[in-house]
Design a protein around this motif. Structure first.
Motif, PDB file in Angstrom:
ATOM      1  N   LYS A  66       0.854  -1.190   0.000  1.00 10.28           N
ATOM      2  CA  LYS A  66       0.000   0.000   0.000  1.00 10.28           C
ATOM      3  C   LYS A  66       0.889   1.238   0.000  1.00 10.28           C
ATOM      4  O   LYS A  66       1.684   1.453   0.905  1.00 10.28           O
ATOM      5  CB  LYS A  66      -0.923  -0.007   1.224  1.00 10.28           C
ATOM      6  N   GLU A  67       0.751   2.073  -1.038  1.00 14.24           N
ATOM      7  CA  GLU A  67       1.563   3.284  -1.161  1.00 14.24           C
ATOM      8  C   GLU A  67       0.944   4.437  -0.379  1.00 14.24           C
ATOM      9  O   GLU A  67       1.625   5.190   0.304  1.00 14.24           O
ATOM     10  CB  GLU A  67       1.705   3.668  -2.640  1.00 14.24           C
ATOM     11  N   LYS A  68      -0.379   4.576  -0.503  1.00 14.63           N
ATOM     12  CA  LYS A  68      -1.163   5.583   0.221  1.00 14.63           C
ATOM     13  C   LYS A  68      -2.621   5.179   0.061  1.00 14.63           C
ATOM     14  O   LYS A  68      -2.918   4.167  -0.576  1.00 14.63           O
ATOM     15  CB  LYS A  68      -0.907   6.990  -0.338  1.00 14.63           C
ATOM     16  N   LYS A  69      -3.525   5.958   0.634  1.00 11.20           N
ATOM     17  CA  LYS A  69      -4.942   5.602   0.525  1.00 11.20           C
ATOM     18  C   LYS A  69      -5.347   5.497  -0.942  1.00 11.20           C
ATOM     19  O   LYS A  69      -5.177   6.428  -1.719  1.00 11.20           O
ATOM     20  CB  LYS A  69      -5.813   6.652   1.226  1.00 11.20           C
ATOM     21  N   GLY A  70      -5.849   4.338  -1.320  1.00 13.45           N
ATOM     22  CA  GLY A  70      -6.322   4.121  -2.679  1.00 13.45           C
ATOM     23  C   GLY A  70      -5.261   3.756  -3.687  1.00 13.45           C
ATOM     24  O   GLY A  70      -5.585   3.487  -4.841  1.00 13.45           O
ATOM     25  N   SER A  71      -3.986   3.736  -3.282  1.00 13.74           N
ATOM     26  CA  SER A  71      -2.898   3.418  -4.211  1.00 13.74           C
ATOM     27  C   SER A  71      -2.097   2.219  -3.705  1.00 13.74           C
ATOM     28  O   SER A  71      -1.655   2.209  -2.560  1.00 13.74           O
ATOM     29  CB  SER A  71      -1.963   4.612  -4.384  1.00 13.74           C
ATOM     30  N   TYR A  72      -1.918   1.236  -4.581  1.00 10.89           N
ATOM     31  CA  TYR A  72      -1.166   0.025  -4.246  1.00 10.89           C
ATOM     32  C   TYR A  72      -0.206  -0.311  -5.376  1.00 10.89           C
ATOM     33  O   TYR A  72      -0.478  -0.014  -6.544  1.00 10.89           O
ATOM     34  CB  TYR A  72      -2.111  -1.174  -4.072  1.00 10.89           C
ATOM     35  N   SER A  73       0.907  -0.949  -5.027  1.00 12.63           N
ATOM     36  CA  SER A  73       1.786  -1.532  -6.044  1.00 12.63           C
ATOM     37  C   SER A  73       1.701  -3.050  -5.935  1.00 12.63           C
ATOM     38  O   SER A  73       1.525  -3.607  -4.838  1.00 12.63           O
ATOM     39  CB  SER A  73       3.225  -1.057  -5.868  1.00 12.63           C
ATOM     40  N   PHE A  74       1.816  -3.709  -7.092  1.00 15.19           N
ATOM     41  CA  PHE A  74       1.693  -5.166  -7.178  1.00 15.19           C
ATOM     42  C   PHE A  74       2.871  -5.706  -7.977  1.00 15.19           C
ATOM     43  O   PHE A  74       3.259  -5.123  -8.984  1.00 15.19           O
ATOM     44  CB  PHE A  74       0.390  -5.556  -7.885  1.00 15.19           C
ATOM     45  N   GLN A  75       3.416  -6.830  -7.527  1.00 20.38           N
ATOM     46  CA  GLN A  75       4.484  -7.476  -8.288  1.00 20.38           C
ATOM     47  C   GLN A  75       4.265  -8.986  -8.255  1.00 20.38           C
ATOM     48  O   GLN A  75       4.336  -9.624  -7.203  1.00 20.38           O
ATOM     49  CB  GLN A  75       5.868  -7.115  -7.744  1.00 20.38           C
ATOM     50  N   ALA A  76       4.006  -9.538  -9.438  1.00 24.28           N
ATOM     51  CA  ALA A  76       3.678 -10.961  -9.555  1.00 24.28           C
ATOM     52  C   ALA A  76       4.874 -11.726 -10.101  1.00 24.28           C
ATOM     53  O   ALA A  76       4.796 -12.378 -11.145  1.00 24.28           O
ATOM     54  CB  ALA A  76       2.458 -11.126 -10.455  1.00 24.28           C
ATOM     55  N   ASP A  77       6.016 -11.635  -9.404  1.00 21.88           N
ATOM     56  CA  ASP A  77       7.234 -12.291  -9.893  1.00 21.88           C
ATOM     57  C   ASP A  77       7.476 -13.654  -9.242  1.00 21.88           C
ATOM     58  O   ASP A  77       8.379 -14.387  -9.659  1.00 21.88           O
ATOM     59  CB  ASP A  77       8.461 -11.388  -9.698  1.00 21.88           C
ATOM     60  N   GLU A  78       6.686 -14.013  -8.240  1.00 24.79           N
ATOM     61  CA  GLU A  78       6.835 -15.317  -7.591  1.00 24.79           C
ATOM     62  C   GLU A  78       5.451 -15.906  -7.307  1.00 24.79           C
ATOM     63  O   GLU A  78       4.982 -15.924  -6.171  1.00 24.79           O
ATOM     64  CB  GLU A  78       7.637 -15.189  -6.289  1.00 24.79           C
ATOM     65  N   ILE A  79       4.805 -16.377  -8.342  1.00 23.32           N
ATOM     66  CA  ILE A  79       3.438 -16.888  -8.221  1.00 23.32           C
ATOM     67  C   ILE A  79       3.457 -18.354  -7.780  1.00 23.32           C
ATOM     68  O   ILE A  79       4.223 -19.169  -8.303  1.00 23.32           O
ATOM     69  CB  ILE A  79       2.689 -16.734  -9.568  1.00 23.32           C
ATOM     70  N   ASP A  80       2.594 -18.682  -6.823  1.00 22.03           N
ATOM     71  CA  ASP A  80       2.461 -20.036  -6.300  1.00 22.03           C
ATOM     72  C   ASP A  80       1.294 -20.732  -7.006  1.00 22.03           C
ATOM     73  O   ASP A  80       0.140 -20.635  -6.576  1.00 22.03           O
ATOM     74  CB  ASP A  80       2.229 -19.979  -4.789  1.00 22.03           C
ATOM     75  N   LEU A  81       1.590 -21.425  -8.095  1.00 22.92           N
ATOM     76  CA  LEU A  81       0.532 -22.056  -8.881  1.00 22.92           C
ATOM     77  C   LEU A  81      -0.139 -23.215  -8.132  1.00 22.92           C
ATOM     78  O   LEU A  81      -1.285 -23.565  -8.429  1.00 22.92           O
ATOM     79  CB  LEU A  81       1.096 -22.550 -10.212  1.00 22.92           C
ATOM     80  N   ASP A  82       0.553 -23.801  -7.154  1.00 28.33           N
ATOM     81  CA  ASP A  82      -0.052 -24.890  -6.367  1.00 28.33           C
ATOM     82  C   ASP A  82      -1.259 -24.390  -5.571  1.00 28.33           C
ATOM     83  O   ASP A  82      -2.173 -25.173  -5.261  1.00 28.33           O
ATOM     84  CB  ASP A  82       0.986 -25.480  -5.401  1.00 28.33           C
ATOM     85  N   TYR A  83      -1.254 -23.093  -5.235  1.00 36.36           N
ATOM     86  CA  TYR A  83      -2.381 -22.514  -4.486  1.00 36.36           C
ATOM     87  C   TYR A  83      -3.693 -22.682  -5.250  1.00 36.36           C
ATOM     88  O   TYR A  83      -4.772 -22.826  -4.634  1.00 36.36           O
ATOM     89  CB  TYR A  83      -2.090 -21.041  -4.211  1.00 36.36           C
TER      90      TYR A  83
END
Length: 435
Positions: A66-83
């Motif tokens: 969470k960067e600030k209210k209403g703003s988020y950063s996402f990084q999908a570089d280590e996805i757990d496909l077993d989930y």
């Protein structure tokens, strides 16, 4: 089960700013799975459905900050496909309609995507055929576990193709587009949805390196690329919330300014409310609703026949606003036929309005005729239960205009789509309490 206590009959005043668009958020958040690079998204609404999807992404291995209210950063570089095969995913994914849009990005990047039969509103059947037929056209193999209601698609390689969608499904188009951007070759999608939120998704994907043309039309052409990169994206204001506040102002005879509405993306919404007799003024990028002290008069068609308001694919009217339009019509002068084509259970909330004294004839599961009171007779306070997001906020608007104190149960449905609604309504003078 949460409850709102509402003291109706008070006029409101001031300014209200719409939240970020819920329906855009559900698409945009799933798109972060298409790249291992960082994606920053602004104007994310703090609502139950969106927060559930963010939690689902975290469980899948996406790094969320969470960067600030209403703003988020996402990084999908280590996805757990077993989930995706876990009992937790089968349970959590089932509770959110928007989870279906995880499948396209997962299929595109990892060659497989799974989802339990999604839940969401109890407004009627929402079929998933368009999504999976699109994936099959791209070369995926489909499988379905009937005992667990668990869907899956798998492909070693997706290949571009021509497809004519059987319906202009917004989520279906979004899912297929997210799969096609990483497919080999060219994909052409005809009868594609062209809603502003779908346009937003396509523009974001193009900034990430996709090659999508025809954005804003019902014919999309996608040249597949090998990979996508990171980007920053700001979401549009929620057009359904904007329509809700227009209806609220008219029903409570209030003077209200709705801030930063992105006028160019509202389509038919101002026109439809004007047909109900509501004065809507454009002030920069704001909407100003003056006090309707003398009420509002529904227009007839030119030949004198009763006005019909129906939902239709964009640029037609979104079905999400018909519940609100129906409630607003209960205090108009005149009559209107509401035709809800898409969902067979969405109009069933009118029994609550009948308890409040509204004149509504439910013709069949898809059509209702409203005879307006012209404020000669106010709605009466009552106790009711919210059946879905849009009916819930419609009943809330009715309660705010009614004489006396109303109780609305199951407000979790409203919280799924409207951020901190009671606090924001109190700021413009509403008498509403969360019990």
């Amino acid at each position: 089960m949460g409850t709102f206590k509402i003291e109706g009959g008070h006029r409101l005043s001031g300014e209200i700013t719409p939240q970020g668009a819920k329906n855009e958020a559900l698409q945009i958040l799933c798109a972060v799975l298409l790249t291992p690079e960082r994606v920053t998204i602004n104007n994310i609404p703090d609502i139950v459905d969106v927060n559930k999807l963010i939690a689902l992404l975290q469980d899948l291995g996406v790094k969320v900050q969470k960067e600030k209210k209403g703003s988020y950063s996402f990084q999908a570089d280590e996805i757990d496909l077993d989930y995706l095969q876990s009992a937790k995913f089968k349970e959590d994914g089932r509770g959110l309609r928007g989870s279906i849009m995880l499948v396209g990005p997962l299929l595109a990047r990892f060659g497989k995507g799974y989802i339990p039969k999604p839940g969401g509103d109890k407004i009627g059947r929402r079929r998933l055929d368009t999504h999976f037929e699109g994936f099959i056209n791209l070369g995926a193999k489909f499988r379905y576990n009937r005992e667990e209601h668990f869907y899956g698609v798998e492909a070693e390689e997706l290949k571009g193709t021509y497809m004519l969608l059987d319906e202009a499904s917004v989520t279906g188009t979004a899912n297929i587009v997210m799969a096609a951007v990483l497919a080999t070759g060219k994909t052409t999608i005809y009868n594609a949805a062209c809603e502003p939120y779908l346009q937003q998704l396509c523009k974001m994907l193009n900034r990430m390196g996709a090659k999508i043309s025809g954005v804003g039309s019902n014919l999309l052409e996608i040249e597949g690329v090998k990979e996508l990169g990171g980007t920053e994206h700001t979401m549009l204001p929620d057009m359904i919330e904007i329509g809700s506040w227009i209806g609220l102002a008219a029903m409570t005879k209030s003077e209200l300014t709705i801030k930063n509405v992105s006028w160019d993306d509202l389509g038919q919404i101002p026109t439809i409310f004007r047909k109900l007799g509501i004065t809507i003024e454009r002030k920069g990028d704001d909407i100003f609703i003056p006090e309707h002290s003398d009420g509002y008069i529904i227009q007839n068609f030119i030949d004198g026949s009763i006005l019909t308001i129906a939902d239709a694919p964009w640029p037609g009217l979104t079905p999400d606003l018909l519940s609100i339009i129906l409630v607003v019509a209960t205090q108009a002068k005149g009559e209107v036929l509401i035709h809800q084509k898409m969902f067979e259970s969405r109009l069933f909330f009118v029994d609550k309005l009948l308890d409040m004294g509204a004149k509504v004839i439910l013709c069949d599961p898809h059509r209702a005729t409203v005879i307006g009171h012209d404020f000669k007779s106010t709605l009466k306070a009552t106790t009711m239960t919210s059946p879905d997001i849009r009916a819930g906020v419609s009943l809330l608007i009715a309660a705010l205009s009614a004489k006396g104190t109303s109780i609305i149960h199951n407000i979790e449905q409203i919280d799924r789509g409207y951020e901190d609604i009671d606090t924001r309504l109190r700021a413009i003078g509403a008498k509403i309490e969360r019990l």
